[in-house]
Scaffold this motif. Sequence first.
Motif, PDB file in Angstrom:
ATOM      1  N   VAL A  61      42.542  49.491  40.358  1.00 24.79           N
ATOM      2  CA  VAL A  61      41.329  49.533  41.186  1.00 24.79           C
ATOM      3  C   VAL A  61      41.215  48.271  42.032  1.00 24.79           C
ATOM      4  CG1 VAL A  61      38.797  49.578  41.136  1.00 24.79           C
ATOM      5  CG2 VAL A  61      40.115  51.053  39.591  1.00 24.79           C
ATOM      6  N   MET A  62      41.510  47.124  41.441  1.00 27.75           N
ATOM      7  CA  MET A  62      41.457  45.873  42.184  1.00 27.75           C
ATOM      8  C   MET A  62      42.460  45.866  43.338  1.00 27.75           C
ATOM      9  SD  MET A  62      39.046  44.034  40.791  1.00 27.75           S
ATOM     10  CE  MET A  62      38.229  45.640  40.658  1.00 27.75           C
ATOM     11  N   ARG A  63      43.623  46.453  43.121  1.00 27.01           N
ATOM     12  CA  ARG A  63      44.634  46.505  44.177  1.00 27.01           C
ATOM     13  C   ARG A  63      44.182  47.399  45.329  1.00 27.01           C
ATOM     14  NH1 ARG A  63      50.826  46.926  42.383  1.00 27.01           N
ATOM     15  NH2 ARG A  63      50.902  46.635  44.650  1.00 27.01           N
ATOM     16  N   VAL A  64      43.593  48.526  44.991  1.00 27.62           N
ATOM     17  CA  VAL A  64      43.101  49.427  46.041  1.00 27.62           C
ATOM     18  C   VAL A  64      42.012  48.744  46.866  1.00 27.62           C
ATOM     19  CG1 VAL A  64      41.848  51.579  46.467  1.00 27.62           C
ATOM     20  CG2 VAL A  64      43.719  51.534  44.795  1.00 27.62           C
ATOM     21  N   LEU A  65      41.100  48.081  46.194  1.00 30.57           N
ATOM     22  CA  LEU A  65      40.014  47.411  46.901  1.00 30.57           C
ATOM     23  C   LEU A  65      40.533  46.314  47.821  1.00 30.57           C
ATOM     24  CD1 LEU A  65      37.345  47.117  44.058  1.00 30.57           C
ATOM     25  CD2 LEU A  65      37.226  48.576  46.086  1.00 30.57           C
ATOM     26  N   THR A  66      41.435  45.481  47.309  1.00 26.95           N
ATOM     27  CA  THR A  66      41.902  44.340  48.104  1.00 26.95           C
ATOM     28  C   THR A  66      42.873  44.763  49.202  1.00 26.95           C
ATOM     29  OG1 THR A  66      42.590  42.032  47.871  1.00 26.95           O
ATOM     30  CG2 THR A  66      43.967  43.661  46.785  1.00 26.95           C
ATOM     31  N   ASP A  67      43.639  45.859  48.991  1.00 25.23           N
ATOM     32  CA  ASP A  67      44.644  46.273  49.964  1.00 25.23           C
ATOM     33  C   ASP A  67      44.106  47.223  51.031  1.00 25.23           C
ATOM     34  OD1 ASP A  67      46.560  44.751  48.705  1.00 25.23           O
ATOM     35  OD2 ASP A  67      47.394  46.421  47.538  1.00 25.23           O
TER      36      ASP A  67
ATOM     37  N   GLY B  30      37.028  38.049  46.901  1.00 28.22           N
ATOM     38  CA  GLY B  30      37.439  36.783  46.308  1.00 28.22           C
ATOM     39  C   GLY B  30      37.891  36.963  44.878  1.00 28.22           C
ATOM     40  N   PHE B  31      37.156  37.772  44.127  1.00 32.26           N
ATOM     41  CA  PHE B  31      37.531  38.025  42.732  1.00 32.26           C
ATOM     42  C   PHE B  31      38.880  38.722  42.650  1.00 32.26           C
ATOM     43  CE2 PHE B  31      37.686  40.899  39.081  1.00 32.26           C
ATOM     44  CZ  PHE B  31      37.536  39.992  38.041  1.00 32.26           C
ATOM     45  N   THR B  32      39.113  39.715  43.508  1.00 33.87           N
ATOM     46  CA  THR B  32      40.376  40.452  43.432  1.00 33.87           C
ATOM     47  C   THR B  32      41.572  39.553  43.705  1.00 33.87           C
ATOM     48  OG1 THR B  32      40.344  41.132  45.778  1.00 33.87           O
ATOM     49  CG2 THR B  32      39.254  42.584  44.186  1.00 33.87           C
ATOM     50  N   ARG B  33      41.409  38.589  44.616  1.00 34.37           N
ATOM     51  CA  ARG B  33      42.546  37.727  44.947  1.00 34.37           C
ATOM     52  C   ARG B  33      42.948  36.830  43.768  1.00 34.37           C
ATOM     53  NH1 ARG B  33      45.137  40.291  47.928  1.00 34.37           N
ATOM     54  NH2 ARG B  33      46.268  38.516  48.796  1.00 34.37           N
TER      55      ARG B  33
END
Length: 246
Positions: free
Chosen positions: A71-77, A188-191
């Motif tokens: 989920v974090m990858r989808v959000l950040t990408d 910021g959190f995802t990075r």
Amino acid sequence: MRSDQLRRNRSGRARPPRRRALPGAALGAAVAVAALTALVVARWGPLMSYDGRVARALHAHAVTHPGFTHVMRVLTDWFWDPWTMRALAAAACFWLWWRGERRCALRIALVTLGASALQQGLKALVGRDRPVWPDPIVSADYSAYPSGHALTATVVCGLLLWLVPRGAPRRFAWTAAALAALSVLGVGFTRIYLGVHWFSDVVAGWLLGGVLVALAVLTAPGGAGGAGGACSGRSPASPRADCPAR
């Protein structure tokens, strides 16, 4: 006394307290990011240690929770990617240009492009290495400091919030502010979570983005007060565009 102050604010002759505080907030953020950059360049021990602890803790969670990590990858990408943010800024520029607010469209375009140039220049100057893991989740190129994702999201979301009309319904304004805050803090959190940035990289991106947005607002016609400014939320063709808000 408060009613007099509100009347002066509506007529554009005085700025509300929050707007008057903007120059000081911008200066404080500029000093903070300058100090943070100096500490990063000097590799100040306590900061490096804290960055390392945060990065290790989040990475340990990420490698053991693949579902959440996806989920974090989808959000950040996709949702919070810098190119997605620049596309939103471009759409706002086209909309403003179509409405005839060309100075505002150019201002937003220049600030967005300036943010990209600034973060690339600082990355080259500081040359900070990204975190290195034996079991990386994702990879990222170029230097770490500052976070381009955090800086771009802060700039674009801040500028889009600036475009919200002064007379917009309160629910709409609060929803827009909540989405902007979620995007800025979330990216910021995802990075950090995905192991491609240190905590201080992200903080620097937030601070630099805030400074750029503040400068865009303060240097616009009408300044921080927004009354009659190029990005006032009204079309120049509107018969009330030059009239005080009531």
